[in-house]
Design an enzyme around this catalytic site. Structure first.
Site, PDB file in Angstrom:
ATOM      1  N   LYS A   1      -1.677  -0.633  10.223  1.00 54.72           N
ATOM      2  CA  LYS A   1      -2.306  -2.167  11.416  1.00 54.72           C
ATOM      3  C   LYS A   1      -2.093  -2.939   9.526  1.00 54.72           C
ATOM      4  O   LYS A   1      -1.778  -4.150   9.958  1.00 54.72           O
ATOM      5  CB  LYS A   1      -3.570  -1.932  11.189  1.00 54.72           C
ATOM      6  CG  LYS A   1      -4.159  -1.400  12.114  1.00 54.72           C
ATOM      7  CD  LYS A   1      -5.446  -1.481  13.138  1.00 54.72           C
ATOM      8  CE  LYS A   1      -6.930  -0.910  11.637  1.00 54.72           C
ATOM      9  NZ  LYS A   1      -6.741  -0.015  11.715  1.00 54.72           N
TER      10      LYS A   1
ATOM     11  N   ARG B   1     -14.558  -3.801  15.842  1.00 47.98           N
ATOM     12  CA  ARG B   1     -14.768  -3.097  16.052  1.00 47.98           C
ATOM     13  C   ARG B   1     -15.964  -1.937  17.293  1.00 47.98           C
ATOM     14  O   ARG B   1     -15.569  -0.931  17.321  1.00 47.98           O
ATOM     15  CB  ARG B   1     -14.553  -2.163  14.968  1.00 47.98           C
ATOM     16  CG  ARG B   1     -13.757  -1.153  13.549  1.00 47.98           C
ATOM     17  CD  ARG B   1     -14.144  -1.479  12.382  1.00 47.98           C
ATOM     18  NE  ARG B   1     -13.397  -0.273  12.199  1.00 47.98           N
ATOM     19  CZ  ARG B   1     -12.446  -0.172  10.770  1.00 47.98           C
ATOM     20  NH1 ARG B   1     -12.300  -1.839  10.434  1.00 47.98           N
ATOM     21  NH2 ARG B   1     -11.796   0.404  10.183  1.00 47.98           N
TER      22      ARG B   1
ATOM     23  N   ARG C   1      -1.963   8.470   1.489  1.00 44.46           N
ATOM     24  CA  ARG C   1      -2.849   7.376   1.357  1.00 44.46           C
ATOM     25  C   ARG C   1      -3.879   7.672   0.343  1.00 44.46           C
ATOM     26  O   ARG C   1      -3.759   7.592  -1.322  1.00 44.46           O
ATOM     27  CB  ARG C   1      -3.198   7.167   2.160  1.00 44.46           C
ATOM     28  CG  ARG C   1      -3.493   5.505   2.398  1.00 44.46           C
ATOM     29  CD  ARG C   1      -3.637   4.573   3.553  1.00 44.46           C
ATOM     30  NE  ARG C   1      -4.950   4.191   3.431  1.00 44.46           N
ATOM     31  CZ  ARG C   1      -5.845   3.730   4.861  1.00 44.46           C
ATOM     32  NH1 ARG C   1      -4.676   3.558   5.293  1.00 44.46           N
ATOM     33  NH2 ARG C   1      -6.968   3.640   5.457  1.00 44.46           N
TER      34      ARG C   1
ATOM     35  N   ARG D   1      -9.172   4.849  -2.971  1.00 36.18           N
ATOM     36  CA  ARG D   1     -10.389   5.044  -1.109  1.00 36.18           C
ATOM     37  C   ARG D   1     -10.488   5.887  -1.752  1.00 36.18           C
ATOM     38  O   ARG D   1     -10.693   7.076  -1.001  1.00 36.18           O
ATOM     39  CB  ARG D   1      -9.767   4.331  -0.024  1.00 36.18           C
ATOM     40  CG  ARG D   1      -9.743   2.980   0.058  1.00 36.18           C
ATOM     41  CD  ARG D   1      -8.898   1.940   1.227  1.00 36.18           C
ATOM     42  NE  ARG D   1      -9.710   2.908   2.205  1.00 36.18           N
ATOM     43  CZ  ARG D   1      -9.467   1.723   3.351  1.00 36.18           C
ATOM     44  NH1 ARG D   1      -8.441   1.618   3.712  1.00 36.18           N
ATOM     45  NH2 ARG D   1     -10.085   2.799   4.056  1.00 36.18           N
TER      46      ARG D   1
ATOM     47  N   ARG E   1     -14.597   9.411  10.147  1.00 32.18           N
ATOM     48  CA  ARG E   1     -13.552   7.456  10.755  1.00 32.18           C
ATOM     49  C   ARG E   1     -12.731   7.848  12.263  1.00 32.18           C
ATOM     50  O   ARG E   1     -12.991   6.522  12.802  1.00 32.18           O
ATOM     51  CB  ARG E   1     -12.684   6.883   9.467  1.00 32.18           C
ATOM     52  CG  ARG E   1     -13.824   6.533   8.676  1.00 32.18           C
ATOM     53  CD  ARG E   1     -12.942   6.878   7.085  1.00 32.18           C
ATOM     54  NE  ARG E   1     -12.417   5.313   7.200  1.00 32.18           N
ATOM     55  CZ  ARG E   1     -10.753   5.366   6.759  1.00 32.18           C
ATOM     56  NH1 ARG E   1     -10.590   6.374   5.933  1.00 32.18           N
ATOM     57  NH2 ARG E   1     -10.216   4.914   6.367  1.00 32.18           N
TER      58      ARG E   1
HETATM   59  P1  AMP Z   1     -10.142  -0.461   7.246  1.00 32.44           P
HETATM   60  O1  AMP Z   1     -10.252  -1.049   5.940  1.00 32.44           O
HETATM   61  O2  AMP Z   1     -10.349  -1.327   8.558  1.00 32.44           O
HETATM   62  O3  AMP Z   1     -10.275   1.233   7.577  1.00 32.44           O
HETATM   63  O4  AMP Z   1     -11.792  -0.630   6.458  1.00 32.44           O
HETATM   64  C1  AMP Z   1     -13.015   0.389   5.908  1.00 32.44           C
HETATM   65  C2  AMP Z   1     -14.659   0.747   6.598  1.00 32.44           C
HETATM   66  O5  AMP Z   1     -14.934  -0.772   6.395  1.00 32.44           O
HETATM   67  C3  AMP Z   1     -14.885   1.103   7.377  1.00 32.44           C
HETATM   68  O6  AMP Z   1     -14.583   2.496   7.686  1.00 32.44           O
HETATM   69  C4  AMP Z   1     -15.951   0.872   7.939  1.00 32.44           C
HETATM   70  O7  AMP Z   1     -16.596   0.714   7.454  1.00 32.44           O
HETATM   71  C5  AMP Z   1     -16.209  -0.935   7.222  1.00 32.44           C
HETATM   72  N1  AMP Z   1     -15.211  -2.031   8.424  1.00 32.44           N
HETATM   73  C6  AMP Z   1     -14.498  -2.101   8.231  1.00 32.44           C
HETATM   74  N2  AMP Z   1     -13.764  -3.692   9.306  1.00 32.44           N
HETATM   75  C7  AMP Z   1     -15.051  -3.390   9.777  1.00 32.44           C
HETATM   76  C8  AMP Z   1     -16.249  -3.947  10.905  1.00 32.44           C
HETATM   77  N3  AMP Z   1     -15.107  -4.346  11.962  1.00 32.44           N
HETATM   78  N4  AMP Z   1     -16.998  -3.540  11.613  1.00 32.44           N
HETATM   79  C9  AMP Z   1     -17.885  -1.977  11.069  1.00 32.44           C
HETATM   80  N5  AMP Z   1     -17.448  -1.766   9.855  1.00 32.44           N
HETATM   81  C10 AMP Z   1     -16.170  -1.951   9.371  1.00 32.44           C
END
Ligand code: AMP
Length: 191
Positions: free
Chosen positions: A14, A89, A128, A134, A146
């Site tokens: 993404k 989400r 990654r 991260r 996740r």
């Molecule tokens: P990402 O960078 O999109 O993989 O997000 C990393 C982490 O941020 C996720 O595993 C969640 O803990 C939190 N997070 C990001 N976006 C959301 C969302 N829309 N709703 C809830 N938690 C989020």
């Protein structure tokens, strides 16, 4: 305005495809993961709250995410539209996004959903983790959590958009250019 939701599991690509779409269609990027990481870096109260959930690979509570997206939309002026990456989400977030769009006299045009097998996701995320720094990418158990959270809590969001005839699935495996071309073809039908 052109407002897109880029959807898919962690590791689907993404972030990479968002960059391409932003450049081609001149959109404003709203990545909730990036926004949280920025808050964590700046050591804000919101960042401290979010970090507890993120480090375990769990979702940050809806009210916090929705409030942050609302702020970001409001602080953006003169845009062609938004690309939402990693948001919504949950169904509650999807409904809140529809309400936010309506309040701004606009709407989500379409959802682009990247499809990648779980085996491939695990491989990409572990890879990654070697360079991203991260915490949530660095161990197989957290990544598994996740992916499970995505399967249980996030996949219903695709049905929500399908019921509005806005769901478009795209194969997320292949070259970056090939995938981008497939995405662009869909977006072009909404210009
Ligand atoms: P990402 O960078 O999109 O993989 O997000 C990393 C982490 O941020 C996720 O595993 C969640 O803990 C939190 N997070 C990001 N976006 C959301 C969302 N829309 N709703 C809830 N938690 C989020």
């Amino acid at each position: 305005m052109l407002n897109l939701v880029l959807f898919g599991p962690p590791g689907a690509g993404k972030g990479t495809q968002s960059e391409n779409l932003i450049n081609k269609y001149n959109l404003t990027h709203i990545s909730t993961g990036d926004l949280f990481r920025k808050h964590i870096g700046e050591k804000t109260a919101l960042g401290k709250t979010a970090q507890k959930f993120m480090d375990e690979g769990n979702l940050v509570p809806d009210e916090i995410v929705i409030g942050m997206v609302d702020d970001k939309i409001h602080s953006t002026s003169n845009t062609n539209g938004f690309i939402f990456d990693g948001f919504p989400r949950t169904i509650a977030q999807a409904k809140a996004l529809d309400a936010l769009m309506a309040k701004n006299n606009t709407q989500i045009n379409t959802m682009l959903a990247l499809k990648v097998s779980e085996e491939e996701l695990m491989k990409r995320l572990l890879n990654r983790g070697k360079t991203s720094g991260r915490i949530d990418d660095q161990n197989e158990e957290k990544i598994r959590n996740r992916i499970n959270v995505y399967n249980n809590e996030t996949t219903p969001v695709a049905n929500y958009y399908a019921s509005q005839q806005k769901l478009n699935s795209v194969k997320g495996v292949g070259s970056i250019e090939e995938i981008f071309e497939s995405l662009s073809k869909i977006v072009d039908t909404h210009l």
